[in-house]
Scaffold this active site. Structure first.
Site, short mmCIF file in Angstrom:
data_model
loop_
_atom_site.label_atom_id
_atom_site.label_comp_id
_atom_site.label_asym_id
_atom_site.label_seq_id
_atom_site.Cartn_x
_atom_site.Cartn_y
_atom_site.Cartn_z
N ASN A 1 0.86 -1.19 0.00
CA ASN A 1 0.00 0.00 0.00
C ASN A 1 0.90 1.24 0.00
OD1 ASN A 1 -1.82 2.05 0.37
ND2 ASN A 1 -2.56 1.35 2.38
N THR B 1 -1.42 -1.71 -4.29
CA THR B 1 -2.85 -1.41 -4.17
C THR B 1 -3.13 0.01 -4.62
OG1 THR B 1 -2.58 -0.80 -1.84
CG2 THR B 1 -3.18 -3.07 -2.32
N GLU B 2 -4.30 0.20 -5.22
CA GLU B 2 -4.61 1.47 -5.87
C GLU B 2 -5.67 2.29 -5.16
OE1 GLU B 2 -5.72 0.26 -9.76
OE2 GLU B 2 -3.70 -0.41 -10.33
N SER C 1 2.46 -2.84 4.64
CA SER C 1 1.52 -1.75 4.87
C SER C 1 1.32 -1.62 6.37
CB SER C 1 0.20 -2.05 4.17
OG SER C 1 -0.77 -1.04 4.42
N ASP D 1 -1.96 -1.85 9.40
CA ASP D 1 -2.92 -2.90 9.71
C ASP D 1 -4.18 -2.84 8.84
OD1 ASP D 1 -1.43 -4.07 11.90
OD2 ASP D 1 -1.90 -2.27 13.03
N GLY E 1 3.38 0.98 7.63
CA GLY E 1 2.44 2.06 7.90
C GLY E 1 2.74 2.73 9.22
#
Length: 632
Positions: free
Chosen positions: A165, A197-198, A222, A224, A254
């Site tokens: 992500n 991911t987009e 990424s 969570d 993240g």
């Protein structure tokens, strides 16, 4: 004869399989100083090497433990002066004590051995290829018999679907993957399909359409949030019962990396220092471990959670700190300070089914540190009927014992299904260029193993009683029998609920909870149910949680707590010592299920870091339903 290696039980044809038995030995040089000849010995635990002409002592003998090795690779030199030499590089990440600290961290330590005993390159190459095959088996904890080392096959390669992500947290997930994760996966010879991911929900879409037989696991780089999407995508497939068994791994990318922190913590690896390196190391060395999920029901939706459910203060901190996403995990600390000094309270009716007899903390002497009541634990457990049959269905069977290497989990360890190096025509890279640039090309060894279809395993739902750990109780004080047997019988009556894909012990949300539940109606500061140890790198919410303990660890903070106590509580979370907090306003209760009924629409509810409807909800544990790539 049966030999236990870690948590895996394998058949052995030999009467003994000593870890110190010498399987291979030979004379090698160590690159780049190739003037000294070393005696190199390989056992099942590691590689020992020392100068032949020197004195063998603690100062001259060096050792590489296979527990630190993630892979190895054969190489050649383009320099005509060394045209006859064949090289083998061992990729190790040993632990060392950090300077001015008691903590140990892993560091990159690649050792390259050169063999020139034969006058021609082919003779030396065959020897180093044999060493490589044996090393790959042993660093993956696969069994090797001494009589079979000459014919030891190449272990099957692993293929991961990696989801990144790019917008998670500070937005550095792709950079983390490319610079730190990908090189280590290459060293371990792991095949990867990378997808960026987009948009929100993309992870769920990918899981619904994924051909699960194409991959050995799904890896998330990424925070969570993407893990939450992956779990719910797998659970919403038609073949969810098989799909949810797809092993899931994660790399912190993240601002909220709670599951990655819990995995590192469980493995005894660093959580805060070089977290990405340690997470990648665990991913490569992982075992497949069952992980609890939690079913959460609301009037308009049903979702599956892997981490936590928070309401009140902790949810406010999580959601309102989104505006500070750019500063990473520090956003939670900043918002916690702001929110504590403008404290809110919320009225709610909380009901729960405790693991053992519940006694309110306010009625216990404040000097009591351990608030777990005496009695018998109630545990919920899913068990594979096939595995129970294989284990004989005895008391020794535990779902957590199903921790196995990926190779065996996927059923690819049969030597007949693996192609030998010679048949694949391995191409060796230039040792000098690779050593300097640290760019490693893929080996062309390929596994030809046919993937076994795991099939639909029948699942049964059961409740069992297990004696609690009495280490904290006085030795002369007998355990008190609780009335939990009646509770178990009542819960079992609720297990078959029409329309539920998983066995459910929850009553309909619009009906009262059973009589064996505890109900508290009061003003609260926060309520948080968690099923992992960490909620962040510096928040150990449930220090004694396990991935598949069948328990929701419920933290209850009632209104009336002083701000000073709350600040102290937040500080204690860093080491998990909050479980000993003497305040009667703070309770930690182990439960199987709970219901939250807010009185009004105030109060944010967060599930795995994602905001859900601020409405009534109920939750129950689904023990061991998912699979995790971890070490425990």
């Amino acid at each position: 004869m049966i030999v236990k290696m870690g948590t895996v039980v394998v058949a052995s044809k030999t009467p003994t399989m000593s870890r110190h038995e010498c399987l291979l030995e030979g004379h090698f040089e160590v690159f780049p100083n190739e003037k000294i000849l070393y005696q190199v010995e390989l056992t099942r635990s590691g590689i020992t090497y020392y100068p032949i002409d020197g004195v063998k002592s603690n100062k001259t003998v060096k050792y590489i433990h296979f527990g630190d090795v993630i892979g190895c690779r054969c190489r050649k030199s383009l320099d005509q002066k060394h045209a006859n030499k064949a090289y083998i590089t061992v990729f190790a990440y040993p632990l060392k004590k950090k300077l001015f600290s008691e903590k140990h961290v892993r560091y990159k330590n690649h050792i390259t051995f050169a063999r020139s005993s034969d006058s021609n390159f082919d003779g030396n190459r065959k020897i180093v290829e044999k060493w490589r095959r044996v090393i790959l088996h042993l660093c993956q904890q696969l069994p090797v018999n001494k009589k079979d080392v000459d014919n030891c096959p190449v272990p099957p390669k692993v293929k991961f679907l990696v989801l990144v992500n790019p917008h998670s947290g500070p937005g550095k997930a792709m950079q983390i993957y490319q610079k730190q994760v990908a090189p280590m996966l290459d060293e371990a010879d792991v095949h990867v399909k990378l997808i960026e991911t987009e948009h929100a929900g993309h992870g769920t879409e990918l899981m619904k359409s994924m051909n699960r037989k194409d991959y050995d696991g799904v890896v998330i780089v990424s925070g969570d949030g993407l893990i939450y999407e992956v779990i719910n995508g797998l659970m919403n497939r038609d073949d969810w019962q098989d799909a949810i068994k797809t092993p899931i791994g994660c790399i912190p990318g993240g601002s909220g990396n709670a599951l990655a922190c819990s995995i590192n913590y469980s493995a005894g690896e660093s959580v805060q220092i070089e977290a990405v390196l340690h997470s990648t190391f665990i991913l490569i060395k992982h075992r497949v471990i069952p992980m609890d999920l939690v079913l959460i029901q609301q009037p308009r939706q049903q979702i599956y959670s892997f981490l936590s459910l928070a309401w009140g203060l902790l949810a406010d901190i999580d959601y309102e700190s989104e505006q500070f996403r750019a500063i990473g995990e520090a956003r939670f600390t900043l918002q916690a300070i702001r929110r504590i000094f403008s404290l809110r309270k919320y009225k709610c009716k909380l009901s729960f089914l405790p693991v053992s007899e519940y006694i309110p903390k306010a009625s216990i002497n404040n000097n009591t540190k351990n608030i777990n009541m005496e009695g018998k634990n109630r545990r919920v457990s899913f068990q594979s009927l096939d595995n129970v049959a294989e284990q004989g269905g005895g008391d020794d069977f535990r779902i957590r014992s199903k921790s196995v290497p990926t190779k065996l989990f996927r059923g690819k360890s049969d030597p007949d299904e693996i192609m030998d190096d010679a048949e694949n025509g391995e191409q060796l890279t230039d040792i000098r260029g690779s050593y300097i640039s640290r760019e490693f090309s893929e080996e062309v060894f390929e596994a030809d193993g046919n993937e076994e279809d795991q099939g639909n395993e029948e699942i049964k739902f059961s409740l069992s009683t297990e004696e609690m750990d009495t280490s904290s109780s006085p030795p002369d004080k007998p355990m008190k029998e609780s009335n939990s047997i009646n509770s178990i019988q009542e819960v079992l009556k609720l297990s078959n609920v029409p329309g539920q894909k998983v066995p459910c012990i929850l009553p309909p949300l619009n009906e009262p909870v059973p009589d064996n539940w505890v109900t508290i109606e009061d003003d609260f500061v926060t309520i948080c149910g968690t099923y992992q140890t960490h909620l962040g790198s510096d928040v150990i919410m449930a220090p004694d949680a396990r991935f598949s303990d069948g328990i929701i660890h419920l933290c209850i903070v009632r209104a009336g707590i002083q701000k000073g106590e709350l600040i102290q509580l937040m500080g204690m979370l860093e080491k998990g010592t909050h479980i000993d907090h003497p305040s009667p306003h703070i309770e930690l209760v182990k439960v199987l299920a709970f219901r939250l009924e807010p009185q009004g629409r105030e109060g944010i509810i967060m599930v795995d870091g994602e905001k859900v409807d601020s409405d009534s909800l109920q939750a129950q544990v689904l023990p061991g339903l998912a699979n995790l790539m971890a070490i425990q």
